[in-house]
Design a protein around this motif. Structure first.
Motif, mmCIF file in Angstrom:
data_model
loop_
_atom_site.group_PDB
_atom_site.id
_atom_site.type_symbol
_atom_site.label_atom_id
_atom_site.label_comp_id
_atom_site.label_asym_id
_atom_site.label_seq_id
_atom_site.Cartn_x
_atom_site.Cartn_y
_atom_site.Cartn_z
ATOM 1 N N ILE A 123 54.292 74.927 69.875
ATOM 2 C CA ILE A 123 53.728 73.696 70.317
ATOM 3 C C ILE A 123 52.432 73.260 70.110
ATOM 4 O O ILE A 123 52.194 72.118 69.371
ATOM 5 N N GLN A 165 63.486 74.175 62.997
ATOM 6 C CA GLN A 165 62.973 73.699 62.046
ATOM 7 C C GLN A 165 63.582 73.231 60.865
ATOM 8 O O GLN A 165 63.474 72.140 60.367
ATOM 9 N N ASN A 175 59.910 69.017 61.503
ATOM 10 C CA ASN A 175 58.663 69.212 62.461
ATOM 11 C C ASN A 175 59.113 69.015 63.823
ATOM 12 O O ASN A 175 58.808 69.583 64.652
ATOM 13 N N TYR A 206 61.129 71.641 65.381
ATOM 14 C CA TYR A 206 60.321 72.818 65.701
ATOM 15 C C TYR A 206 59.731 72.631 67.147
ATOM 16 O O TYR A 206 59.640 73.644 67.657
ATOM 17 N N LYS A 207 59.145 71.379 67.306
ATOM 18 C CA LYS A 207 58.500 71.179 68.408
ATOM 19 C C LYS A 207 59.388 71.347 69.416
ATOM 20 O O LYS A 207 59.036 71.456 70.731
#
Length: 398
Positions: free
Chosen positions: A114, A264, A269, A272-273
């Motif tokens: 994060i 991801q 992105n 991914y977060k």
């Protein structure tokens, strides 16, 4: 007043279910699922099916005997054979420590994903957050609330990613029932990660602490156990489908953080977060579950532990955090911990099954024969699979 009592009872039963589920849905759960899906593809569906059936049988047996007897796992074991409870408590606490080191690492990786923060600094932050729960005077209530919120958030986020990957659902269903191979190490690892070691006892011990026990509460206890397994199974299936959608396209996962790379690749992105949030939530909730249940196994042996349970839990979390910061290697630790807990399962479940016919433990209660027989089959199968999987453990750190 009656309605308030019912609401409180329902909240506790749901809290125990989520404590069990979120104890299972830890960083190891995420790492194992991503790693094995990458290695096995759609055949991993078969591994999930087998481990879920065995896990459900184990949970129902353990929760019922804890609930009927009003005894913790170690006290049940001591009634089966004097001294056995001390041995079981040692094994469970040791396995819980191994798991918790991995949980700290997983939560730290979540913060790293994060915010990009160094994992050792992140591990210290996660340890402090988890310790904060047990500094509260209402630690039990805080634990129940947090596990519900984090468990729900994880399911929503993973569900979003699962549907965004366009996975080959038909192939997954087919290979779930007709696999290409029988991956023994994967089955034992998943079994250990779902109901091995401390996880089997987490919900049952939580119900005891909340005053829910006795043969007249069995329907509620069964419902709580089934709910916990349902939550864990839903999460496992959603994560499997999400990762399968990625690897079926020929994309390669990063071995340093397999589930993060899957998210991801699936959703860029944002994915991914999202994974960082899921991993952190899984880590924090599992740190709490592992520490709480592991220490609950030590409370019978000394008034010092029983009277200062929260302080011992805080110490357990602190030690786990320090060990992770000095050792590291979270991915391998997470897989190793699940495998070790799978090896503990035959002893803990076998002990509970022996206790199911012991009047010193269950009184006049008659344990269902079908559940006993299925439990014996799970003990034998998990013992056989556990021994066979030892070569996999050696290869893990080769």
């Amino acid at each position: 007043m009656v309605d308030n009592k019912k609401d409180k009872s329902l909240s506790i039963l749901l809290g125990a279910a989520f404590l069990m589920a979120t104890s299972a849905i830890g960083p190891g759960f995420l790492t194992q699922t991503a790693t094995f899906t990458s290695d096995l593809g759609a055949t991993f569906g078969f591994v999930i099916l087998v481990s879920v059936i065995m896990s459900l049988i184990a949970q129902l047996n353990v929760w019922r005997i804890i609930g009927v007897s009003g005894m913790r796992g170690q006290d049940i074991a001591n009634n089966v054979l004097p001294g056995l409870g001390h041995f079981v408590a040692f094994l469970v606490a040791l396995g819980g420590l191994a798991f918790n080191i991995g949980n700290i690492g997983g939560a730290a990786l979540g913060i790293n994903v994060i915010f990009g923060l160094d994992t050792k600094i992140a591990a210290g932050i996660c340890g402090i957050i988890a310790i904060g729960i047990f500094l509260s005077k209402e630690a039990g209530k805080a634990m129940d609330t947090l596990t519900k919120v984090l468990g729900g958030a994880m399911i929503i986020l993973v569900g979003y990613v699962a549907f965004s990957t366009s996975p080959p659902v038909g192939e997954a269903i087919s290979k779930t029932f007709v696999p290409d191979q029988i991956p023994i190490f994967a089955i034992v690892t998943l079994l250990g990660g779902t109901v091995g070691g401390y996880i089997t006892f987490s919900g049952g011990h939580r119900l005891l602490d909340a005053g829910i026990s006795g043969e007249d509460r069995l329907k509620e206890i069964d419902r709580s156990a089934l709910t916990g397994m349902g939550i864990a199974t839903l999460m496992r299936v959603l994560l499997f489908i999400a990762v399968l959608g990625v690897v079926s396209k020929g994309l390669q996962l990063d071995p340093a953080n397999p589930p993060a790379s899957a998210f991801q690749l699936a959703a860029g992105n944002i994915g991914y977060k999202f994974f960082g949030i899921v991993l952190w939530a899984a880590g924090i909730s599992s740190i709490i579950g592992a520490a709480y249940t592991s220490v609950s196994f030590l409370t019978s042996f000394s008034p010092i532990v029983k009277d200062n349970q929260n302080k011992w839990i805080i110490g357990f979390i602190a030690i786990s955090t320090i060990i992770f910061i000095t050792i590291g290697r979270p991915v391998k630790l997470l897989i190793l911990a699940g495998s070790l807990n799978g090896l503990i399962l035959p002893l803990t479940l076998g002990t509970v099954l022996l206790a199911s016919g012991n009047k010193k433990v269950v009184g006049e209660y008659k344990h269902p024969k079908w559940l006993l027989i299925l439990g014996i089959i799970v003990v034998a199968a998990s013992l056989f699979l556990g021994v066979r999987s030892l070569s996999g453990l050696k290869n893990l750190f080769a």
